[in-house]
Design an enzyme around this catalytic site. Structure first.
Site, PDB file in Angstrom:
ATOM      1  N   LEU A  66      11.082 -20.630  -4.190  1.00  0.00           N
ATOM      2  CA  LEU A  66       9.789 -19.886  -3.591  1.00  0.00           C
ATOM      3  C   LEU A  66       8.548 -20.040  -4.295  1.00  0.00           C
ATOM      4  CD1 LEU A  66       9.269 -17.378  -1.845  1.00  0.00           C
ATOM      5  CD2 LEU A  66       9.572 -15.881  -3.863  1.00  0.00           C
TER       6      LEU A  66
ATOM      7  N   GLU B 133     -11.967  -4.838  -5.197  1.00  0.00           N
ATOM      8  CA  GLU B 133     -12.625  -3.531  -5.087  1.00  0.00           C
ATOM      9  C   GLU B 133     -11.871  -2.480  -5.805  1.00  0.00           C
ATOM     10  OE1 GLU B 133     -12.129  -5.583  -2.272  1.00  0.00           O
ATOM     11  OE2 GLU B 133     -14.249  -6.079  -2.087  1.00  0.00           O
TER      12      GLU B 133
ATOM     13  N   SER C  17      -7.019  -5.980  -5.939  1.00  0.00           N
ATOM     14  CA  SER C  17      -8.320  -6.358  -4.749  1.00  0.00           C
ATOM     15  C   SER C  17      -9.752  -6.306  -5.731  1.00  0.00           C
ATOM     16  CB  SER C  17      -8.430  -5.450  -3.562  1.00  0.00           C
ATOM     17  OG  SER C  17      -9.019  -4.386  -3.829  1.00  0.00           O
TER      18      SER C  17
ATOM     19  N   ARG D  20       1.671  -4.911   6.203  1.00  0.00           N
ATOM     20  CA  ARG D  20       0.984  -4.008   5.417  1.00  0.00           C
ATOM     21  C   ARG D  20       1.801  -2.780   5.684  1.00  0.00           C
ATOM     22  NH1 ARG D  20      -5.505  -2.588   4.287  1.00  0.00           N
ATOM     23  NH2 ARG D  20      -4.900  -0.883   2.908  1.00  0.00           N
TER      24      ARG D  20
ATOM     25  N   HIS E 249       2.662   3.317  -8.871  1.00  0.00           N
ATOM     26  CA  HIS E 249       2.602   1.959  -9.477  1.00  0.00           C
ATOM     27  C   HIS E 249       3.829   1.318 -10.151  1.00  0.00           C
ATOM     28  CE1 HIS E 249      -1.575   2.165  -7.677  1.00  0.00           C
ATOM     29  NE2 HIS E 249      -1.830   2.754  -8.722  1.00  0.00           N
TER      30      HIS E 249
ATOM     31  N   ARG F 144      -0.230   9.274 -10.279  1.00  0.00           N
ATOM     32  CA  ARG F 144      -0.498   7.937  -9.329  1.00  0.00           C
ATOM     33  C   ARG F 144       0.304   6.734 -10.146  1.00  0.00           C
ATOM     34  NH1 ARG F 144      -3.863   7.343  -5.127  1.00  0.00           N
ATOM     35  NH2 ARG F 144      -4.187   5.389  -5.757  1.00  0.00           N
TER      36      ARG F 144
ATOM     37  N   ASP G 242       0.900  -1.146  -0.046  1.00  0.00           N
ATOM     38  CA  ASP G 242      -0.066   0.073   0.060  1.00  0.00           C
ATOM     39  C   ASP G 242       0.821   1.270   0.165  1.00  0.00           C
ATOM     40  OD1 ASP G 242      -2.318   1.378  -0.086  1.00  0.00           O
ATOM     41  OD2 ASP G 242      -2.665   1.056   2.142  1.00  0.00           O
TER      42      ASP G 242
ATOM     43  N   ILE H 152      -7.229  -4.980   7.217  1.00  0.00           N
ATOM     44  CA  ILE H 152      -6.965  -6.188   6.551  1.00  0.00           C
ATOM     45  C   ILE H 152      -7.614  -6.107   4.942  1.00  0.00           C
ATOM     46  CG2 ILE H 152      -8.834  -7.566   7.198  1.00  0.00           C
ATOM     47  CD1 ILE H 152      -7.117 -10.040   7.399  1.00  0.00           C
TER      48      ILE H 152
ATOM     49  N   TRP I 199     -11.402  -2.335  -8.907  1.00  0.00           N
ATOM     50  CA  TRP I 199     -12.113  -1.860 -10.232  1.00  0.00           C
ATOM     51  C   TRP I 199     -12.791  -0.513  -9.949  1.00  0.00           C
ATOM     52  CZ3 TRP I 199     -10.486  -4.759 -14.019  1.00  0.00           C
ATOM     53  CH2 TRP I 199     -10.290  -6.175 -13.887  1.00  0.00           C
TER      54      TRP I 199
ATOM     55  N   ASN J  93       1.481   3.305  -3.052  1.00  0.00           N
ATOM     56  CA  ASN J  93       2.175   3.828  -4.282  1.00  0.00           C
ATOM     57  C   ASN J  93       1.445   5.220  -4.801  1.00  0.00           C
ATOM     58  OD1 ASN J  93       2.790   1.300  -4.267  1.00  0.00           O
ATOM     59  ND2 ASN J  93       1.536   0.548  -6.168  1.00  0.00           N
TER      60      ASN J  93
HETATM   61  C1  FPP Z   1      -1.825   0.308  -3.370  1.00  0.00           C
HETATM   62  O1  FPP Z   1      -1.216   1.639  -3.547  1.00  0.00           O
HETATM   63  C2  FPP Z   1      -1.273  -0.508  -4.506  1.00  0.00           C
HETATM   64  C3  FPP Z   1      -1.973  -1.472  -5.295  1.00  0.00           C
HETATM   65  C4  FPP Z   1      -3.418  -0.973  -5.890  1.00  0.00           C
HETATM   66  C5  FPP Z   1      -1.564  -2.786  -5.383  1.00  0.00           C
HETATM   67  C6  FPP Z   1      -0.094  -2.939  -5.768  1.00  0.00           C
HETATM   68  C7  FPP Z   1       0.350  -2.700  -6.759  1.00  0.00           C
HETATM   69  C8  FPP Z   1       1.486  -2.703  -7.364  1.00  0.00           C
HETATM   70  C9  FPP Z   1       2.744  -3.130  -6.657  1.00  0.00           C
HETATM   71  C10 FPP Z   1       1.671  -2.211  -8.857  1.00  0.00           C
HETATM   72  C11 FPP Z   1       0.901  -2.953  -9.670  1.00  0.00           C
HETATM   73  C12 FPP Z   1       1.107  -4.440  -9.716  1.00  0.00           C
HETATM   74  C13 FPP Z   1       0.324  -5.512 -10.190  1.00  0.00           C
HETATM   75  C14 FPP Z   1       0.741  -6.733 -10.099  1.00  0.00           C
HETATM   76  C15 FPP Z   1      -1.149  -4.849 -11.052  1.00  0.00           C
HETATM   77  P1  FPP Z   1      -2.416   2.709  -3.442  1.00  0.00           P
HETATM   78  O2  FPP Z   1      -2.724   3.134  -5.160  1.00  0.00           O
HETATM   79  O3  FPP Z   1      -3.585   2.230  -2.774  1.00  0.00           O
HETATM   80  O4  FPP Z   1      -1.730   4.022  -2.649  1.00  0.00           O
HETATM   81  P2  FPP Z   1      -2.424   4.984  -1.903  1.00  0.00           P
HETATM   82  O5  FPP Z   1      -3.080   4.300  -0.734  1.00  0.00           O
HETATM   83  O6  FPP Z   1      -1.294   5.757  -1.503  1.00  0.00           O
HETATM   84  O7  FPP Z   1      -3.298   5.812  -2.833  1.00  0.00           O
END
Ligand code: FPP
Length: 245
Positions: free
Chosen positions: A129, A65, A63, A187, A35, A31, A18, A194, A67, A20
């Site tokens: 792994l 959600e 997840s 996390r 990622h 954003r 979490d 969770i 989408w 990104n």
């Molecule tokens: C949460 O950051 C991250 C995700 C949406 C999932 C993890 C994604 C990656 C590591 C990159 C893409 C990888 C794949 C396999 C598709 P956030 O966007 O919720 O961050 P924020 O809470 O700071 O907005």
């Protein structure tokens, strides 16, 4: 850096990656840049888990959600997933990593489903792994799906199942069947929840929360989380032998 006890390694680590978006925002970047950097962190943590000797690593990539995010962001995540699978499947195989995907893959574009199927097939005999990617995964959806399979099973048997049968069958109908429960869940980004991740398998999991944003997650962070895990007194609802009267 905290020392990790190699004799008390968690056999299965799960990670909610979490932060990104916040990582990108703090640098005045869009954003998707967060990622993209997140993918680098993901590759580093897979390498680190292999070096440390963890048997299972589960990463929450998307997840059920997610989408609901803006269309452009979902497209970027799909683009990254596609490009990750295209460019890294051979590398995973070379490193003896077995990839398994949990979640409802049918919702992804057909070419992504093919990439996932091929990567799982190619790496299925690997003995290093075990990398589990949760993609379009939701813990409640997994339990509901298992409950439906259980109902089908009872219908085919034309009888009510015993409680022991339900106990034995339900975990086998989960998408996580055959994967040991995570011993450690990490996390990142300071959030402490969770978020519909591995609800059934996390009944006795130890949680470690770190303020590090996912794109900054490094070998030091995983070592620190394992060192913290090493200090935990895991009782599984029991008491310590020394406290028994
Ligand atoms: C949460 O950051 C991250 C995700 C949406 C999932 C993890 C994604 C990656 C590591 C990159 C893409 C990888 C794949 C396999 C598709 P956030 O966007 O919720 O961050 P924020 O809470 O700071 O907005």
């Amino acid at each position: 850096m905290e020392e990790i006890d190699k004799k008390k390694l968690p056999c299965h680590i799960a990670i909610i990656m979490d932060g990104n978006g916040r990582w990108a925002k703090s640098r005045n970047l869009p954003r998707p840049a967060g990622h993209r950097k997140g993918i680098e962190a993901l590759q580093n943590v897979i390498e680190a888990a292999g070096e440390i000797g963890v048997e299972f690593l589960t990463l929450f990539g998307f997840s059920s959600e997610n989408w609901n995010r803006p269309k452009d962001e979902v497209s970027e995540l799909m683009r990254l997933l596609r490009s990750y699978l295209r460019s890294q499947t051979a590398e995973l195989h070379k490193n003896n990593i077995r990839l398994r995907v949990i979640g409802d893959r049918k919702a992804f574009d057909k070419d992504i489903v093919v990439l996932i199927d091929n990567a799982e097939r190619l790496t299925s005999e690997n003995t290093g792994l075990n990398l589990v990617m949760a993609l379009n995964y939701g813990g409640r959806q997994d339990i509901l799906h298992a409950a439906n399979l259980l109902a089908d099973h009872a219908w085919r048997e034309k009888r009510k199942l015993t409680e022991d049968e339900v106990n034995a069958l339900l975990p086998q109908f989960l998408m996580t069947a055959g994967i040991p429960d995570p011993e450690l869940m990490i996390r990142t980004s300071g959030e402490q929840r969770i978020s519909n991740f591995l609800l059934w398998p996390c009944a006795y999991t130890e949680f470690v929360f770190t303020d590090t944003l996912w794109p900054d997650f490094s070998r030091k962070d995983i070592d620190d989380a394992i060192a913290e895990f090493n200090k935990r007194d895991r009782r599984f609802g029991r008491i310590k032998t020394s406290q028994a009267q």
